[in-house]
Enzyme design. Structure first.
Site, PDB file in Angstrom:
ATOM      1  N   ASP A   8       0.921  -1.233   0.075  1.00 38.77           N
ATOM      2  CA  ASP A   8       0.025  -0.034  -0.130  1.00 38.77           C
ATOM      3  C   ASP A   8       0.984   1.244   0.137  1.00 38.77           C
ATOM      4  O   ASP A   8       0.348   2.432  -0.297  1.00 38.77           O
ATOM      5  CB  ASP A   8      -1.227  -0.094   1.213  1.00 38.77           C
ATOM      6  CG  ASP A   8      -0.466  -0.103   2.488  1.00 38.77           C
ATOM      7  OD1 ASP A   8       0.381  -1.052   2.772  1.00 38.77           O
ATOM      8  OD2 ASP A   8      -0.777   0.712   3.244  1.00 38.77           O
TER       9      ASP A   8
ATOM     10  N   HIS B 297       7.683  -1.876  12.842  1.00 41.63           N
ATOM     11  CA  HIS B 297       6.366  -2.318  12.202  1.00 41.63           C
ATOM     12  C   HIS B 297       6.578  -3.833  11.894  1.00 41.63           C
ATOM     13  O   HIS B 297       6.168  -4.284  10.954  1.00 41.63           O
ATOM     14  CB  HIS B 297       6.497  -1.649  10.756  1.00 41.63           C
ATOM     15  CG  HIS B 297       5.143  -1.685   9.989  1.00 41.63           C
ATOM     16  ND1 HIS B 297       3.871  -1.710  10.426  1.00 41.63           N
ATOM     17  CD2 HIS B 297       5.069  -1.895   8.610  1.00 41.63           C
ATOM     18  CE1 HIS B 297       2.988  -1.773   9.480  1.00 41.63           C
ATOM     19  NE2 HIS B 297       3.725  -1.862   8.400  1.00 41.63           N
TER      20      HIS B 297
ATOM     21  N   ASP C 299       4.368   3.551   8.931  1.00 41.05           N
ATOM     22  CA  ASP C 299       3.561   2.536   9.786  1.00 41.05           C
ATOM     23  C   ASP C 299       4.582   2.162  10.970  1.00 41.05           C
ATOM     24  O   ASP C 299       5.685   1.499  10.476  1.00 41.05           O
ATOM     25  CB  ASP C 299       3.102   1.469   8.782  1.00 41.05           C
ATOM     26  CG  ASP C 299       2.193   1.702   7.795  1.00 41.05           C
ATOM     27  OD1 ASP C 299       1.595   2.837   8.024  1.00 41.05           O
ATOM     28  OD2 ASP C 299       1.742   0.723   7.300  1.00 41.05           O
TER      29      ASP C 299
HETATM   30 ZN    ZN Z   1       2.898  -1.232   6.490  1.00 43.87          ZN
HETATM   31 ZN    ZN Z   2       0.427   1.133   5.255  1.00 48.26          ZN
END
Ligand code: ZN
Ligand code: ZN
Length: 279
Positions: free
Chosen positions: A66, A152, A175
């Site tokens: 993403d 993460h 993230d």
């Molecule tokens: Zn991620």
């Molecule tokens: Zn993400």
């Protein structure tokens, strides 16, 4: 002499009609930097008055799909619009080279078609990939970018970044859960952009694959606590999980308010934040 941050995409991995994927534009001094390149990034860039050709670098926080799924669009668009060979630096954690190699393999047919078709396009995309650890990424023309390890896991390595210019500073956290590297970058920052998750809402969804995401993102509380601990001026919420219900911004901000009394910005696509604030 400001730093301007434009949230290009505030979406999470699930497609949404009004939120593009993770991507943030930072303009600092003469530099234009793109942090992550998620779904729809080129559409949002043009809406923000930027073209891939204007980028001084693409900087990746990590290699989750993403955050990189439209990197190829940035590369292709930069390449086909250039009147002469122009190198696009791509910075990211270890593993970035492998991802870029795969992307270039995917683009090979397209690159050959366009070179065959345009007499004046005689070069392939010019990329310069640099895999980073913690430390100074860039220090040029009064703009400094510093990276630190974020957390993460099991995604690793991952990086967060601090951009400094003329006494102003912005942190693009990506993230991550709270961690020492993030605290270091955030110390005294003007703007702290954090991808966030509402654990109360996610845990209410009876789907384990969705609940799995709770353990590796900052909750809204945690982002607020990081902001308070570091004494940042403005906390910017982005990449909200789950996708916020229309009109629910106040609810998210109220959670921040329990821990942080600075400015809070609830991110939508093309939200702009500046340091120092624009009067
Ligand atoms: Zn991620
Ligand atoms: Zn993400």
């Amino acid at each position: 002499m400001t730093i301007e941050v434009v949230l290009l995409g505030t979406g999470n991995p699930l497609p949404d009609a009004s939120r593009a994927g993770a991507a943030t534009l930072v303009r600092a001094g003469a530099k234009t930097l793109l942090f992550d390149a998620g779904r729809g990034v080129c559409m949002r860039m043009i809406a923000a008055g930027a073209l891939p050709l204007m980028l001084d670098a693409v900087v990746l926080t990590h290699l989750h799909s993403d955050h990189i799924c439209d990197l190829n669009d940035v590369v292709t668009t930069q390449w086909v619009m250039a009147q002469q060979p122009k190198t696009l630096p791509i910075f990211g954690p270890v593993g970035t080279q492998e991802v870029v190699n795969g992307m270039l393999a995917m683009l090979r047919p397209d690159v050959s078609y366009r070179i065959a078709h345009h007499d004046d396009l005689t070069w392939e995309p010019q990329l310069e990939v640099k895999e980073l650890g913690a430390g100074v990424v860039l220090d040029d023309n009064g703009v400094r970018v510093v990276a630190a390890a974020s957390d993460h896991r099991p995604v690793e390595p991952t990086l967060a970044y601090r951009i400094e210019h003329d006494g102003n500073s912005v942190v693009i956290a990506g993230d991550t859960v709270p961690c020492a590297g993030l605290d270091e970058l955030c110390a005294g920052a003007d703007i702290y952009v954090q991808t966030v998750l509402r654990d109360d809402l996610v845990n209410a969804v009876p789907m384990q694959r969705f609940r799995d995401t709770v353990d590796y993102h900052s909750t809204v509380e945690q982002a607020a606590q990081t902001a308070a601990r570091a004494g940042v001026r403005t906390l910017v919420l982005t990449h909200q999980i789950p996708t916020p219900a229309p009109g629910s911004a106040d609810e998210w901000i109220a959670i921040v308010r329990e821990h942080f009394d600075g400015e809070v910005v609830f991110g939508e696509d093309l939200t702009k934040v500046s340091a120092p604030p624009v009067a």
